[in-house]
Design a protein around this motif. Structure first.
Motif, PDB file in Angstrom:
ATOM      1  N   ALA A  97      -6.590   4.096 -20.089  1.00 26.87           N
ATOM      2  CA  ALA A  97      -6.428   4.537 -21.476  1.00 26.87           C
ATOM      3  C   ALA A  97      -5.839   5.943 -21.538  1.00 26.87           C
ATOM      4  CB  ALA A  97      -7.772   4.500 -22.188  1.00 26.87           C
ATOM      5  N   LEU A  98      -6.179   6.725 -20.544  1.00 23.60           N
ATOM      6  CA  LEU A  98      -5.722   8.116 -20.516  1.00 23.60           C
ATOM      7  C   LEU A  98      -4.252   8.212 -20.134  1.00 23.60           C
ATOM      8  CD1 LEU A  98      -7.309  10.940 -20.607  1.00 23.60           C
ATOM      9  CD2 LEU A  98      -7.083  10.889 -18.136  1.00 23.60           C
ATOM     10  N   LEU A  99      -3.873   7.449 -19.120  1.00 25.87           N
ATOM     11  CA  LEU A  99      -2.509   7.573 -18.604  1.00 25.87           C
ATOM     12  C   LEU A  99      -1.549   6.560 -19.215  1.00 25.87           C
ATOM     13  CD1 LEU A  99      -3.297   8.221 -14.824  1.00 25.87           C
ATOM     14  CD2 LEU A  99      -2.755   9.890 -16.592  1.00 25.87           C
ATOM     15  N   LYS A 100      -2.111   5.589 -19.922  1.00 28.17           N
ATOM     16  CA  LYS A 100      -1.293   4.543 -20.557  1.00 28.17           C
ATOM     17  C   LYS A 100      -0.357   3.870 -19.555  1.00 28.17           C
ATOM     18  CE  LYS A 100      -3.043   5.437 -24.597  1.00 28.17           C
ATOM     19  NZ  LYS A 100      -4.311   4.775 -24.784  1.00 28.17           N
ATOM     20  N   GLN A 101      -0.893   3.622 -18.371  1.00 22.37           N
ATOM     21  CA  GLN A 101      -0.113   2.910 -17.343  1.00 22.37           C
ATOM     22  C   GLN A 101      -1.018   1.847 -16.749  1.00 22.37           C
ATOM     23  OE1 GLN A 101       1.344   5.345 -14.105  1.00 22.37           O
ATOM     24  NE2 GLN A 101       1.629   7.080 -15.481  1.00 22.37           N
ATOM     25  N   ASP A 102      -0.477   0.681 -16.450  1.00 21.09           N
ATOM     26  CA  ASP A 102      -1.288  -0.352 -15.822  1.00 21.09           C
ATOM     27  C   ASP A 102      -1.210  -0.275 -14.310  1.00 21.09           C
ATOM     28  OD1 ASP A 102      -2.486  -1.439 -18.012  1.00 21.09           O
ATOM     29  OD2 ASP A 102      -0.714  -2.650 -18.499  1.00 21.09           O
ATOM     30  N   GLU A 103      -0.020   0.092 -13.802  1.00 23.02           N
ATOM     31  CA  GLU A 103       0.194   0.159 -12.350  1.00 23.02           C
ATOM     32  C   GLU A 103      -0.227   1.528 -11.849  1.00 23.02           C
ATOM     33  OE1 GLU A 103       1.358  -2.411 -10.373  1.00 23.02           O
ATOM     34  OE2 GLU A 103       0.999  -3.513 -12.230  1.00 23.02           O
ATOM     35  N   LEU A 104      -1.453   1.610 -11.349  1.00 22.21           N
ATOM     36  CA  LEU A 104      -1.920   2.912 -10.872  1.00 22.21           C
ATOM     37  C   LEU A 104      -2.437   2.785  -9.449  1.00 22.21           C
ATOM     38  CD1 LEU A 104      -3.793   4.126 -14.043  1.00 22.21           C
ATOM     39  CD2 LEU A 104      -1.956   5.364 -12.930  1.00 22.21           C
ATOM     40  N   ASN A 105      -2.154   3.841  -8.679  1.00 20.16           N
ATOM     41  CA  ASN A 105      -2.507   3.865  -7.269  1.00 20.16           C
ATOM     42  C   ASN A 105      -3.883   4.523  -7.123  1.00 20.16           C
ATOM     43  OD1 ASN A 105      -2.153   3.713  -4.562  1.00 20.16           O
ATOM     44  ND2 ASN A 105      -0.783   5.477  -4.412  1.00 20.16           N
ATOM     45  N   TYR A 106      -4.954   3.751  -7.436  1.00 22.60           N
ATOM     46  CA  TYR A 106      -6.268   4.391  -7.377  1.00 22.60           C
ATOM     47  C   TYR A 106      -7.290   3.538  -6.641  1.00 22.60           C
ATOM     48  CZ  TYR A 106      -8.135   1.288 -10.987  1.00 22.60           C
ATOM     49  OH  TYR A 106      -8.574   0.197 -11.671  1.00 22.60           O
ATOM     50  N   THR A 107      -8.357   4.195  -6.188  1.00 19.67           N
ATOM     51  CA  THR A 107      -9.464   3.500  -5.531  1.00 19.67           C
ATOM     52  C   THR A 107     -10.745   3.846  -6.281  1.00 19.67           C
ATOM     53  OG1 THR A 107      -8.387   3.739  -3.399  1.00 19.67           O
ATOM     54  CG2 THR A 107     -10.742   3.235  -3.358  1.00 19.67           C
ATOM     55  N   PRO A 108     -11.453   2.833  -6.819  1.00 20.10           N
ATOM     56  CA  PRO A 108     -12.749   3.138  -7.445  1.00 20.10           C
ATOM     57  C   PRO A 108     -13.814   3.313  -6.368  1.00 20.10           C
ATOM     58  CG  PRO A 108     -12.190   0.825  -7.712  1.00 20.10           C
ATOM     59  CD  PRO A 108     -11.093   1.427  -6.911  1.00 20.10           C
ATOM     60  N   VAL A 109     -14.662   4.303  -6.514  1.00 16.05           N
ATOM     61  CA  VAL A 109     -15.661   4.574  -5.474  1.00 16.05           C
ATOM     62  C   VAL A 109     -17.076   4.605  -6.055  1.00 16.05           C
ATOM     63  CG1 VAL A 109     -14.122   5.806  -3.911  1.00 16.05           C
ATOM     64  CG2 VAL A 109     -15.226   7.069  -5.769  1.00 16.05           C
ATOM     65  N   LEU A 110     -18.032   4.381  -5.153  1.00 18.12           N
ATOM     66  CA  LEU A 110     -19.449   4.400  -5.515  1.00 18.12           C
ATOM     67  C   LEU A 110     -20.204   5.349  -4.574  1.00 18.12           C
ATOM     68  CD1 LEU A 110     -20.395   0.692  -6.257  1.00 18.12           C
ATOM     69  CD2 LEU A 110     -20.749   2.635  -7.774  1.00 18.12           C
ATOM     70  N   THR A 111     -21.498   5.542  -4.838  1.00 20.86           N
ATOM     71  CA  THR A 111     -22.299   6.420  -3.986  1.00 20.86           C
ATOM     72  C   THR A 111     -22.161   6.034  -2.516  1.00 20.86           C
ATOM     73  OG1 THR A 111     -23.863   6.754  -5.754  1.00 20.86           O
ATOM     74  CG2 THR A 111     -24.663   7.236  -3.546  1.00 20.86           C
ATOM     75  N   ASN A 112     -21.993   7.062  -1.688  1.00 21.28           N
ATOM     76  CA  ASN A 112     -21.866   6.930  -0.230  1.00 21.28           C
ATOM     77  C   ASN A 112     -20.499   6.457   0.258  1.00 21.28           C
ATOM     78  OD1 ASN A 112     -24.375   7.964   0.259  1.00 21.28           O
ATOM     79  ND2 ASN A 112     -25.373   5.965   0.198  1.00 21.28           N
ATOM     80  N   ASP A 113     -19.616   6.058  -0.653  1.00 23.52           N
ATOM     81  CA  ASP A 113     -18.233   5.810  -0.209  1.00 23.52           C
ATOM     82  C   ASP A 113     -17.657   7.143   0.254  1.00 23.52           C
ATOM     83  OD1 ASP A 113     -18.397   3.202  -0.888  1.00 23.52           O
ATOM     84  OD2 ASP A 113     -17.216   3.339  -2.730  1.00 23.52           O
ATOM     85  N   THR A 114     -16.778   7.090   1.230  1.00 26.63           N
ATOM     86  CA  THR A 114     -16.185   8.337   1.719  1.00 26.63           C
ATOM     87  C   THR A 114     -14.677   8.192   1.862  1.00 26.63           C
ATOM     88  OG1 THR A 114     -16.513   7.643   4.009  1.00 26.63           O
ATOM     89  CG2 THR A 114     -18.210   9.073   3.070  1.00 26.63           C
ATOM     90  N   VAL A 115     -14.003   9.327   1.894  1.00 28.09           N
ATOM     91  CA  VAL A 115     -12.583   9.340   2.241  1.00 28.09           C
ATOM     92  C   VAL A 115     -12.372  10.500   3.212  1.00 28.09           C
ATOM     93  CG1 VAL A 115     -12.013  10.609   0.113  1.00 28.09           C
ATOM     94  CG2 VAL A 115     -10.219   9.457   1.357  1.00 28.09           C
ATOM     95  N   ASN A 116     -11.597  10.222   4.268  1.00 26.01           N
ATOM     96  CA  ASN A 116     -11.330  11.249   5.274  1.00 26.01           C
ATOM     97  C   ASN A 116      -9.929  11.794   5.132  1.00 26.01           C
ATOM     98  OD1 ASN A 116     -13.674  11.329   7.004  1.00 26.01           O
ATOM     99  ND2 ASN A 116     -13.176   9.181   7.393  1.00 26.01           N
ATOM    100  N   ILE A 117      -9.823  13.095   5.269  1.00 24.27           N
ATOM    101  CA  ILE A 117      -8.475  13.685   5.437  1.00 24.27           C
ATOM    102  C   ILE A 117      -8.519  14.394   6.792  1.00 24.27           C
ATOM    103  CG2 ILE A 117      -7.524  13.851   3.115  1.00 24.27           C
ATOM    104  CD1 ILE A 117      -8.996  16.575   2.874  1.00 24.27           C
ATOM    105  N   GLY A 118      -8.579  13.572   7.827  1.00 21.61           N
ATOM    106  CA  GLY A 118      -8.717  14.095   9.187  1.00 21.61           C
ATOM    107  C   GLY A 118     -10.125  14.614   9.395  1.00 21.61           C
ATOM    108  N   ASP A 119     -10.246  15.900   9.686  1.00 22.39           N
ATOM    109  CA  ASP A 119     -11.552  16.453  10.024  1.00 22.39           C
ATOM    110  C   ASP A 119     -12.383  16.876   8.803  1.00 22.39           C
ATOM    111  OD1 ASP A 119     -10.044  18.550   9.227  1.00 22.39           O
ATOM    112  OD2 ASP A 119     -10.276  19.744  11.055  1.00 22.39           O
ATOM    113  N   ARG A 120     -12.015  16.454   7.658  1.00 20.92           N
ATOM    114  CA  ARG A 120     -12.806  16.742   6.458  1.00 20.92           C
ATOM    115  C   ARG A 120     -13.118  15.426   5.725  1.00 20.92           C
ATOM    116  NH1 ARG A 120     -13.456  20.625   8.743  1.00 20.92           N
ATOM    117  NH2 ARG A 120     -13.447  22.813   8.124  1.00 20.92           N
ATOM    118  N   THR A 121     -14.384  15.276   5.351  1.00 17.37           N
ATOM    119  CA  THR A 121     -14.841  14.022   4.730  1.00 17.37           C
ATOM    120  C   THR A 121     -15.368  14.294   3.324  1.00 17.37           C
ATOM    121  OG1 THR A 121     -15.637  13.455   6.924  1.00 17.37           O
ATOM    122  CG2 THR A 121     -16.346  12.005   5.118  1.00 17.37           C
TER     123      THR A 121
END
Ligand SMILES: Cc1cc2nc3c(=O)[nH]c(=O)nc-3n(C[C@H](O)[C@H](O)[C@H](O)COP(=O)(O)O)c2cc1C
Ligand SMILES: [Fe+2]
Ligand SMILES: [Fe+2]
Length: 428
Positions: free
Chosen positions: A127-151
C-alpha cells in the motif's frame, strides 16, 4: 572551560555518519524545528529520525530510513560510509512514513538490496509503495540474515505502535535496533544518552502517548528483549541509549504495569459512573444507578460528577476499572463537552471488553445516550444493555428502573445475569 562531553561539533552542518562502533553508523536526520508529531504529540524539543548502517564482511545493511523531507541528509550520511552497490539488505522495523519516506529513493539507488520486513508489514508495504513486484522477505522472531560476519536477528514485536513493528538485534555487537520502542521526540546533536540534555520527560511522554495503549504488547516484547541484554539500544527517535541501556528496559517494565497500586480484594469488580447534569435530572438517575450497582455483592462502585471538567486524573482509574458507565443529558442534539473530553482522553488506554453503559435525561429528542453508546462500542467496550433514557424529571417508578439498570449492569459484570429469553409472542 571547554565542555569535554561534546565530541560531535556540528553534525547538522557536516552531514557525516556518526559511528556507534567500528561497523555501525547513525545515518539519520535531525528535525529541531518540529513542534507537533502525528497530530497527537507536542514536540517542544523537535525530534530525530534515526537510521542506521551496519557493515559486514560481505556487504552492508541499512536499518530504517527517514521522513521524506530529510532524505538529502540521510543520503549524504549514508554516502559518507558506504556505496549504494554494497547494500545487501534494507531492514524496515516500522513502515510509518517518518521511517520510510526515503525508502523509494533508496530502492532506486540500491536496486539489488533485499527488503526485510515483519510478516504483518507485507500488505502495508504494498500500500505504501503501490507496487506489486517487490523484492522482500517477511521475517519472524529468530529469523536471521547474515552480511558476512554480522548477523541481524529479528524480533516480532507487533503493535509497538503499529501492527507491523519489529525490532532487529545485531548479534555480534549486542545492539538492539528497536524502532519506536524506547524512542522519544528529543532533538540533540550530541546524539547519545550520556551526552544529550535531560530527555526523561520526552521518554515518559512518548511512552504515555504512543506505547501505553498497547501495554499488553509491551509486556510480550519485553519477554523477547530481556534475554538479549543489549549493550546498546538504537531507537528511531531521540538519543541513542548506550549508557546503561538496561535501565530503559527496566523503565518499560515499570510503565507497563497497572498505573494504580492498591486494588481491592480479589474477585471484586470496579464499576465507575461518571455523569453530568444541568438541572439534576441525570444526577438523580446516576444516584439510582449507583445504588442499584452497589447492591450486588463483589461490586465496588464509585460516582463522579464531571462538572469540574477535569478528565486527566480519571484516565488511570478507568484503565484499571472493569466497567465504565456514563450519564449524560442531551443538549442541542448531542452529549456535552466534558463527556466527549473524557472519552477522547481514553484513546491512550486499552478498553477492550470492559463493560460499558449509558443513561441520561432528555427533553424531546434525546440523542446523547445513543451517541455515547456508539462511541463506547467504537472504543471496543461491551455494551450489553441498551442505554436508558428518561424524559425530563425521573418519577419514582423511573428511579426504580434506574436502580434496576445499575443492578443489571453489575450482575452482568459479575457474570450473574441470565441470558434473556425472547418470547416470540412478544414480537408479534
Ligand atoms: C440548552 C439546552 C439544549 C437542549 N437540547 C436538547 C435537545 O437537543 N434534545 C433533547 O432531547 N433535549 C434537550 N434539552 C433538554 C434536556 O436534555 C433536559 O432538560 C434534561 O432533562 C436535562 O437533564 P439534566 O438536568 O440532567 O441536565 C436541552 C436543554 C437545554 C438547557
Ligand atoms: Fe511510529
Ligand atoms: Fe517513528
Amino acid at each position: 572551560m571547554t565542555d569535554q562531553r561534546m565530541p560531535y561539533p556540528d553534525i547538522v552542518g557536516n552531514q557525516q555518519a556518526v559511528a556507534l562502533s567500528e561497523r555501525v553508523f547513525w545515518i539519520g536526520a535531525l528535525d529541531p524545528n518540529l513542534r507537533t508529531f502525528d497530530i497527537i504529540l507536542k514536540t517542544a524539543n523537535g525530534t530525530t529520525y534515526n537510521a542506521y548502517l551496519v557493515r559486514g564482511s560481505e556487504g552492508v545493511a541499512v536499518i530504517d530510513t527517514v521522513k521524506e523531507g530529510f532524505s538529502d541528509e540521510f543520503f549524504a550520511r549514508l554516502e559518507s560510509v558506504a556505496d549504494y552497490s554494497e547494500i545487501k539488505a534494507i531492514v524496515l522495523n516500522h513502515l510509518e512514513p517518518d521511517h520510510t519516506g526515503a525508502l523509494p529513493e533508496l530502492m532506486r539507488r540500491a536496486p539489488q538490496a533485499r527488503l526485510y520486513i515483519s510478516q504483518k508489514a507485507q500488505s502495508m508495504l504494498k500500500a505504501l509503495l503501490k507496487q506489486d513486484e517487490l523484492n522482500y522477505t517477511p521475517v519472524l522472531t529468530n529469523d536471521t540474515v547474515n552480511i558476512g560476519d554480522r548477523t541481524l536477528q529479528f524480533l516480532h514485536t507487533p503493535y509497538l505502535h503499529w501492527p507491523d513493528t519489529q525490532c532487529t538485534f545485531l548479534v555480534e555487537e549486542k545492539i538492539l535496533f528497536s524502532g519506536d520502542v524506547f524512542g522519544c521526540h528529543f532533538c540533540d546533536n550530541r546524539l547519545f544518552n550520556d551526552l544529550a540534555g535531560d530527555f526523561r520527560f520526552s521518554f515518559e511522554y512518548y511512552y504515555a502517548h504512543i506505547m501505553r495503549p498497547f501495554k499488553e504488547y509491551v509486556i510480550k516484547a519485553l519477554k523477547l528483549i530481556d534475554p538479549l541484554q543489549p549493550k546498546l539500544i538504537a531507537p528511531t527517535h531521540g538519543p541513542i541509549l548506550r549508557d546503561q541501556p538496561l535501565r530503559y528496559i527496566q523503565r518499560y517494565h515499570q510503565l507497563s504495569r497497572p498505573s494504580l497500586s492498591i486494588k481491592g480484594p480479589q474477585g471484586e469488580k470496579t464499576l465507575l459512573i461518571f455523569y453530568i447534569s444541568s438541572y439534576g435530572n441525570t444526577r438523580r438517575m446516576a444516584e439510582a444507578v449507583y445504588e442499584g450497582a452497589m447492591s450486588i455483592q463483589g461490586i465496588r462502585a464509585s460516582l463522579y460528577d464531571m462538572e469540574g471538567g477535569e478528565v486527566a486524573p480519571f484516565v488511570d482509574l478507568i484503565e484499571d476499572a472493569d466497567a465504565l458507565i456514563l450519564g449524560t443529558p442531551t443538549i442541542n442534539g448531542d452529549s456535552v463537552k466534558p463527556i466527549w473530553d473524557l472519552l477522547s482522553s481514553l484513546t491512550v488506554v486499552n478498553l477492550k471488553n470492559k463493560l460499558g453503559g449509558v443513561f441520561g435525561s432528555y427533553g424531546w429528542t434525546g440523542e446523547a445516550v445513543r451517541l455515547v453508546e456508539d462511541r463506547l462500542r467504537g472504543l471496543k467496550l461491551r455494551v450489553p444493555i441498551p442505554g436508558m433514557r428518561i424524559k425530563l424529571i425521573p418519577n419514582e417508578e423511573e428511579i426504580l428502573e434506574c436502580k434496576q439498570f445499575g443492578e443489571d449492569l453489575a450482575k452482568e459484570l459479575m457474570g450473574l445475569r441470565k441470558p434473556k429469553v425472547i418470547d416470540f409472542t412478544e414480537l408479534t
